[in-house]
Write an enzyme that holds these catalytic residues in place. Structure first.
Site, PDB file in Angstrom:
ATOM      1  N   ARG A 188      -6.886 -37.209 -39.045  1.00  0.00           N
ATOM      2  CA  ARG A 188      -6.600 -37.815 -37.742  1.00  0.00           C
ATOM      3  C   ARG A 188      -7.725 -38.785 -37.387  1.00  0.00           C
ATOM      4  O   ARG A 188      -8.896 -38.433 -37.475  1.00  0.00           O
ATOM      5  CB  ARG A 188      -6.470 -36.744 -36.653  1.00  0.00           C
ATOM      6  CG  ARG A 188      -5.348 -35.750 -36.924  1.00  0.00           C
ATOM      7  CD  ARG A 188      -5.239 -34.711 -35.837  1.00  0.00           C
ATOM      8  NE  ARG A 188      -4.303 -33.660 -36.215  1.00  0.00           N
ATOM      9  CZ  ARG A 188      -4.046 -32.579 -35.474  1.00  0.00           C
ATOM     10  NH1 ARG A 188      -4.685 -32.416 -34.312  1.00  0.00           N
ATOM     11  NH2 ARG A 188      -3.188 -31.673 -35.889  1.00  0.00           N
ATOM     12  N   ARG A 211     -14.799 -31.715 -33.853  1.00  0.00           N
ATOM     13  CA  ARG A 211     -13.747 -32.729 -33.794  1.00  0.00           C
ATOM     14  C   ARG A 211     -14.048 -33.782 -34.860  1.00  0.00           C
ATOM     15  O   ARG A 211     -14.931 -34.615 -34.684  1.00  0.00           O
ATOM     16  CB  ARG A 211     -13.694 -33.357 -32.401  1.00  0.00           C
ATOM     17  CG  ARG A 211     -12.442 -34.212 -32.166  1.00  0.00           C
ATOM     18  CD  ARG A 211     -12.449 -34.789 -30.766  1.00  0.00           C
ATOM     19  NE  ARG A 211     -12.340 -33.771 -29.757  1.00  0.00           N
ATOM     20  CZ  ARG A 211     -11.198 -33.245 -29.316  1.00  0.00           C
ATOM     21  NH1 ARG A 211     -10.058 -33.659 -29.825  1.00  0.00           N
ATOM     22  NH2 ARG A 211     -11.198 -32.322 -28.375  1.00  0.00           N
ATOM     23  N   GLU A 242     -10.624 -24.595 -29.005  1.00  0.00           N
ATOM     24  CA  GLU A 242      -9.226 -24.365 -29.356  1.00  0.00           C
ATOM     25  C   GLU A 242      -9.097 -24.245 -30.875  1.00  0.00           C
ATOM     26  O   GLU A 242      -9.505 -25.138 -31.614  1.00  0.00           O
ATOM     27  CB  GLU A 242      -8.360 -25.520 -28.860  1.00  0.00           C
ATOM     28  CG  GLU A 242      -6.909 -25.426 -29.291  1.00  0.00           C
ATOM     29  CD  GLU A 242      -6.229 -26.781 -29.292  1.00  0.00           C
ATOM     30  OE1 GLU A 242      -5.384 -27.007 -30.183  1.00  0.00           O
ATOM     31  OE2 GLU A 242      -6.559 -27.617 -28.424  1.00  0.00           O
ATOM     32  N   SER A 276      -2.797 -24.017 -31.278  1.00  0.00           N
ATOM     33  CA  SER A 276      -1.819 -24.305 -30.237  1.00  0.00           C
ATOM     34  C   SER A 276      -0.486 -23.772 -30.724  1.00  0.00           C
ATOM     35  O   SER A 276       0.022 -24.215 -31.763  1.00  0.00           O
ATOM     36  CB  SER A 276      -1.715 -25.815 -29.980  1.00  0.00           C
ATOM     37  OG  SER A 276      -2.847 -26.287 -29.292  1.00  0.00           O
TER      38      SER A 276
END
Length: 460
Positions: free
Chosen positions: A273, A288, A369, A372
């Site tokens: 990403r 990240r 996180e 999800s």
């Protein structure tokens, strides 16, 4: 995508969903107007086709009866109808393309019980687990990015040198820990009834559209052989952003049987990403990054079983954290933080005590996180043509899709390095992972490599 019939019958519901999800770039009135004009043209086309067929059937009779003048008039009228029909069908095709493109931009409708809220500040914490019996931590917990470099198990500088910012190396026991987590998670989910899938890493644009990544989020993807801003077609390739994409699209445009469901698939993939968030403590290290490993769970279910399966999927993701004995919490996303494709979503956030954050728990540290868990209803199924046949003699219907990370590897590593670290700078290996690391109980680190280590005083 949402169904056309639903849009026609429930425009106020769709309008409310746009508002609650904070979507401002959809002109719903235009979409409704296009749909109405398209339906009128389809009806006009049917009427013209019917009239032309009736006239055409009379031409032969008129000629046979010797009424050449009437036959010529009928032929002329048939040609007029054909010309008008061609115009109507051409306009209808234009509107059809516009309508399909517009429907791809309309987000999923949230479940009625999803909390209304503008952004992540209004998400609802449902529960916390693992905080009743915390292990003893050092007086000052070293953040994973410093600890990883001290132990020579994380290398950010060389990752950036080889590829660029947002990429890194794991080394030695760090790489062993990453491999161990992948295999451990796959084993846990096999126990839960999942079938393994090892999908291709490049995915085409059609697949990205099927799961909802496109057309909204092309800027986040890594395109193969072209720039993101250039036009793309269904066959152009992109690096996998999540195994959700290839695994969900495995059965695209196919019909499953009722006895196939629920179908539970899991896949390990590296994921790519472009979006890496803001710089600073929030994203420093491996929290990240542009490439990360993840195990993903994908479910295909009957519509009447999706709510129960959603709760089961949450529990299946939790099981990894329970066995690793990592403290965590569960958040329910409000409408403003729900995401484009989800109708309901829970986030599993693990506790990482190394960095103090304002929104962290009272024990200090921060939340990360790691999963999800999402229920998409039939939203992805409509985009990807995923259907099932309830009975062999019945017509096919859209099934429901769900998925959840099981889990995102780097952030679990962050939690382990920070929660399981010891006063002497070593890291205790969680008991559940020791069989996957050759019985290793403690990560003690490695000697640095190269002349630069001598200059830095790290080697004699």
């Amino acid at each position: 995508m949402i169904g056309r019939q639903f849009l026609r019958e429930n425009p106020d519901v769709v309008r409310a969903a746009l508002e609650h999800k904070g979507v401002e770039d959809v002109d719903l009135d235009r979409v409704l107007a296009v749909d109405e004009e398209w339906r009128e043209l389809k009806q006009r086309g049917d009427d013209l086709r019917h009239e032309r067929n009736e006239i055409s059937s009379k031409i032969g009779d008129l000629k046979a009866a010797g009424d050449d003048e009437a036959a010529e008039e009928a032929i002329a009228r048939s040609q007029e109808l054909k010309a008008e029909l061609d115009d109507v069908e051409a306009r209808a095709e234009e509107l059809e393309a516009e309508l399909e493109a517009a429907l791809l931009e309309i987000p999923q409708i949230p479940d009625d019980d999803v909390p209304i809220g503008a952004d992540e500040d209004e998400n609802v914490e449902r529960r916390r687990e693992g905080f009743d019996d915390l292990r003893t931590l050092p007086e000052e917990v070293t953040p994973h990015y410093d600890l990883g470099e001290d132990l020579e198990i994380l290398d950010f500088q060389r990752g950036a040198k080889v590829t660029g910012g947002g990429f890194y190396f794991t080394k030695g026991d760090g790489a062993r820990l990453e491999h161990a987590l992948i295999q451990f998670m796959l084993d846990v989910h096999r126990e839960q009834g999942y079938t393994d899938v090892f999908p291709p890493i490049p995915v085409n644009s059609r697949s990205m559209t099927g799961t909802g990544q496109f057309p909204k989020f092309t800027e986040d993807a890594y395109r193969i052989g072209g720039a993101n801003e250039e036009p793309w077609d269904d066959d152009d390739l992109w690096l996998c952003p999540t195994a959700e994409v290839p695994v969900t699209n495995m059965y695209r445009d196919e019909i499953l049987l009722d006895e196939d469901l629920p179908l539970k698939l899991q896949a390990y993939t590296p994921n790519f990403r472009r979006e890496a968030g803001e710089h600073g403590t929030e994203t420093r290290g491996i929290v990240r990054v542009h490439q990360f490993n993840k195990v993903e769970m994908v479910n295909f279910v009957r519509p009447d079983e999706s709510e129960e399966r959603f709760e089961g999927l949450v529990d299946e993701a939790e099981e990894v954290l329970r066995r690793l004995e990592l403290p965590y919490r569960i958040l329910e996303m409000c409408t403003g933080d729900l995401g484009f494709t989800q109708r309901k979503k829970y986030d599993l956030e693990v506790w990482a005590p190394g960095d103090e954050m304002e929104d962290g728990p009272e024990e200090g540290g921060r939340w990360l996180e790691v999963s999800s868990v999402s229920n998409f209803g039939d939203f992805q199924a409509r985009r990807a043509g995923l259907r099932y046949r309830p009975e062999r003699h019945e017509s096919a219907d859209y099934l429901h899709t769900l998925n959840g990370s099981g889990l995102a590897i780097p952030r679990v590593m962050v939690a382990i390095l920070e929660y399981y670290q010891n006063d002497d700078g070593t890291v205790t290996v969680p008991e559940a992972l020791r069989p996957y690391m050759g019985g290793l109980e403690v990560i003690e680190g490695h000697d640095p490599v190269g002349e630069s280590a001598v200059g830095a005083g790290k080697r004699d």
